[in-house]
Scaffold this motif. Structure first.
Motif, PDB file in Angstrom:
ATOM      1  N   ILE A   1      -0.118  -1.307   1.446  1.00 23.22           N
ATOM      2  CA  ILE A   1       0.195  -0.748   0.134  1.00 23.22           C
ATOM      3  C   ILE A   1       1.641  -1.050  -0.233  1.00 23.22           C
ATOM      4  CG2 ILE A   1       0.492   1.419  -1.144  1.00 23.22           C
ATOM      5  CD1 ILE A   1      -1.994   2.474   0.358  1.00 23.22           C
TER       6      ILE A   1
ATOM      7  N   THR B   1      -8.882   0.558   5.725  1.00 27.21           N
ATOM      8  CA  THR B   1      -9.382   1.890   5.366  1.00 27.21           C
ATOM      9  C   THR B   1     -10.717   2.172   6.047  1.00 27.21           C
ATOM     10  OG1 THR B   1      -8.254   1.779   3.227  1.00 27.21           O
ATOM     11  CG2 THR B   1     -10.034   3.381   3.438  1.00 27.21           C
TER      12      THR B   1
ATOM     13  N   SER C   1     -13.623   0.966  -2.858  1.00 31.56           N
ATOM     14  CA  SER C   1     -12.198   0.647  -2.885  1.00 31.56           C
ATOM     15  C   SER C   1     -11.543   1.490  -1.803  1.00 31.56           C
ATOM     16  CB  SER C   1     -11.580   0.974  -4.250  1.00 31.56           C
ATOM     17  OG  SER C   1     -11.535   2.378  -4.452  1.00 31.56           O
ATOM     18  N   ALA C   2     -10.292   1.181  -1.481  1.00 34.23           N
ATOM     19  CA  ALA C   2      -9.596   1.986  -0.477  1.00 34.23           C
ATOM     20  C   ALA C   2      -9.544   3.446  -0.910  1.00 34.23           C
ATOM     21  CB  ALA C   2      -8.188   1.441  -0.258  1.00 34.23           C
ATOM     22  N   TYR C   3      -9.276   3.673  -2.192  1.00 32.91           N
ATOM     23  CA  TYR C   3      -9.215   5.042  -2.719  1.00 32.91           C
ATOM     24  C   TYR C   3     -10.568   5.732  -2.627  1.00 32.91           C
ATOM     25  CZ  TYR C   3      -9.749   8.457  -6.484  1.00 32.91           C
ATOM     26  OH  TYR C   3     -10.088   9.570  -7.223  1.00 32.91           O
TER      27      TYR C   3
ATOM     28  N   THR D   1      -3.153   6.334  -1.444  1.00 34.23           N
ATOM     29  CA  THR D   1      -3.742   5.681  -2.617  1.00 34.23           C
ATOM     30  C   THR D   1      -3.443   6.458  -3.892  1.00 34.23           C
ATOM     31  OG1 THR D   1      -5.900   6.786  -2.355  1.00 34.23           O
ATOM     32  CG2 THR D   1      -5.590   4.677  -1.223  1.00 34.23           C
TER      33      THR D   1
ATOM     34  N   ILE E   1      -4.839   8.309   4.172  1.00 38.20           N
ATOM     35  CA  ILE E   1      -4.967   7.134   3.304  1.00 38.20           C
ATOM     36  C   ILE E   1      -5.234   7.559   1.869  1.00 38.20           C
ATOM     37  CG2 ILE E   1      -6.319   5.053   2.841  1.00 38.20           C
ATOM     38  CD1 ILE E   1      -6.692   4.693   5.819  1.00 38.20           C
TER      39      ILE E   1
ATOM     40  N   VAL F   1      -4.950  -0.535  -4.476  1.00 35.94           N
ATOM     41  CA  VAL F   1      -5.760   0.565  -3.933  1.00 35.94           C
ATOM     42  C   VAL F   1      -7.070   0.733  -4.691  1.00 35.94           C
ATOM     43  CG1 VAL F   1      -3.690   1.779  -3.144  1.00 35.94           C
ATOM     44  CG2 VAL F   1      -4.648   2.330  -5.387  1.00 35.94           C
ATOM     45  N   ASN F   2      -7.188   0.098  -5.858  1.00 33.96           N
ATOM     46  CA  ASN F   2      -8.399   0.231  -6.675  1.00 33.96           C
ATOM     47  C   ASN F   2      -9.323  -0.972  -6.577  1.00 33.96           C
ATOM     48  OD1 ASN F   2      -7.694   2.800  -7.907  1.00 33.96           O
ATOM     49  ND2 ASN F   2      -6.081   1.666  -8.964  1.00 33.96           N
TER      50      ASN F   2
ATOM     51  N   LEU G   1      -6.679  -4.183   2.739  1.00 31.22           N
ATOM     52  CA  LEU G   1      -6.507  -2.726   2.647  1.00 31.22           C
ATOM     53  C   LEU G   1      -7.841  -2.013   2.816  1.00 31.22           C
ATOM     54  CD1 LEU G   1      -4.871  -0.180   2.147  1.00 31.22           C
ATOM     55  CD2 LEU G   1      -5.077  -0.608  -0.324  1.00 31.22           C
TER      56      LEU G   1
ATOM     57  N   ALA H   1      -2.635   0.683   6.539  1.00 29.80           N
ATOM     58  CA  ALA H   1      -2.822   0.936   5.112  1.00 29.80           C
ATOM     59  C   ALA H   1      -1.477   1.104   4.421  1.00 29.80           C
ATOM     60  CB  ALA H   1      -3.692   2.171   4.906  1.00 29.80           C
TER      61      ALA H   1
ATOM     62  N   ALA I   1      -3.995   5.443  -7.726  1.00 33.18           N
ATOM     63  CA  ALA I   1      -5.465   5.408  -7.677  1.00 33.18           C
ATOM     64  C   ALA I   1      -6.046   5.741  -9.047  1.00 33.18           C
ATOM     65  CB  ALA I   1      -5.973   6.400  -6.640  1.00 33.18           C
TER      66      ALA I   1
END
Length: 317
Positions: free
Chosen positions: A75, A63, A90-92, A107, A103, A81-82, A59, A71, A112
């Motif tokens: 998910i 991202t 992180s993705a978030y 998240t 994205i 996402v964290n 992920l 993504a 998130a």
């Protein structure tokens, strides 16, 4: 980024990276944007939460290239996402920093952690403000994210928008959005310099106008309330408050008539009220509805008041 790098030399945190996968086909497919291959790998049992040597998940790899469809697929397959890599991305957090709005929204919907921070100790909001991502900032302000979080540099989102922004339309709009959301304009950096002072130093006139309005208008409203109390009591129409780091520590209406004392001007009464709470008024500010008389100005200077703001000079405060 150069300013960040100079200020943060040696302050790079490293996140734990369990289940390292050397040359993971899933992560490589996600990084390359190969949607169907990623889908096939997931169906064949690939671990959506595996990491590569840098701690990166599929992920996060998707991202980094802003592959929205990938993504979403990851998910939906249970990607975290964290999950942070060795650089604490992180993705978030990365979606917020880069302004990848699609994205970011995914998240947020997937849980998130608004309190998570990057290697600079900043929430997703702070770099979004730094880079001028207006819509990203707007999206984050619709959550419960901490507006006044302070990162490792000693900066809030508001300070970062001014210090690292360019003073243009995007960063000015971000300052407006933050202030409208009740970000505290009185929080200063480690040297005691506020966002307003930074905006003035940089010649960001529109930002400075927004910040001085947010900094002093609430106090002026309280001073106006003191004025109304004076009028209701049959006294002279004046009111004043004393501020310490943006907080009201003293307030008073004029009591010249009610106290039968020609010296009981609102400003001196507010100073006296502040002294009940503070032994030293050095560095405080005096806000009054009209320009203080010469005796009140002298009393304020002797008390250590650093700035006097009154009705007609609020715009120049």
């Amino acid at each position: 980024m150069n300013l960040r790098r100079r200020l943060l030399a040696g302050l790079v945190g490293v996140a734990a990276a369990p289940a390292l996968a050397q040359g993971s086909p899933l992560i490589e497919a996600a990084a390359a944007g190969r949607l169907e291959q990623t889908r096939s790998l997931l169906k064949s049992g690939a671990n959506v939460r595996e990491r590569d040597a840098s701690g990166r998940t599929a992920l996060l790899a998707a991202t980094q290239r802003n592959h929205e469809a990938l993504a979403r697929l990851l998910i939906e397959a249970g990607a975290d996402v964290n999950a942070q890599d060795n650089h604490q991305d992180s993705a978030y957090l990365l979606a917020g920093a880069r302004g990848y709005l699609g994205i970011l929204r995914m998240t947020l919907a997937a849980g998130a952690d608004l309190k998570s921070t990057n290697r600079y100790g900043g929430t997703a909001l702070i770099p979004a403000c730094h880079y001028g991502h207006v819509e990203t900032v707007r999206e984050l302000l619709a959550t419960q994210i901490d507006l006044n979080h302070v990162n490792k540099l000693g900066w809030t989102a508001l300070l970062e928008a001014v210090i690292l922004g360019d003073g243009g339309a995007k960063h000015t709009e971000i300052v407006r959005l933050l202030l409208a959301a009740q970000a505290d304009p009185h929080i200063a950096d480690r040297e005691g310099v506020t966002a307003l002072a930074h905006a003035r130093q940089r010649g960001f006139a529109q930002m400075a106008s927004l910040l001085q309005e947010a900094s002093y208008r609430p106090a002026m409203r309280r001073a106006e309330h003191m004025k109304r109390l004076a009028v209701q009591a049959g006294d002279q129409p004046y009111g004043a408050v004393v501020l310490k780091a943006g907080r009201i520590v003293g307030e008073a209406p004029s009591r010249v008539v009610s106290a039968r004392n020609d010296d009981a001007h609102a400003e001196r009464q507010a100073l006296a009220d502040a002294r009940k709470r503070l032994s030293d008024l050095g560095g405080c500010e005096l806000v009054s509805t009209s320009r203080p008389c010469s005796l009140c100005e002298r009393a304020a200077r002797e008390a250590g008041i650093r700035r006097m703001i009154y009705g007609e000079n609020l715009a120049d405060a």
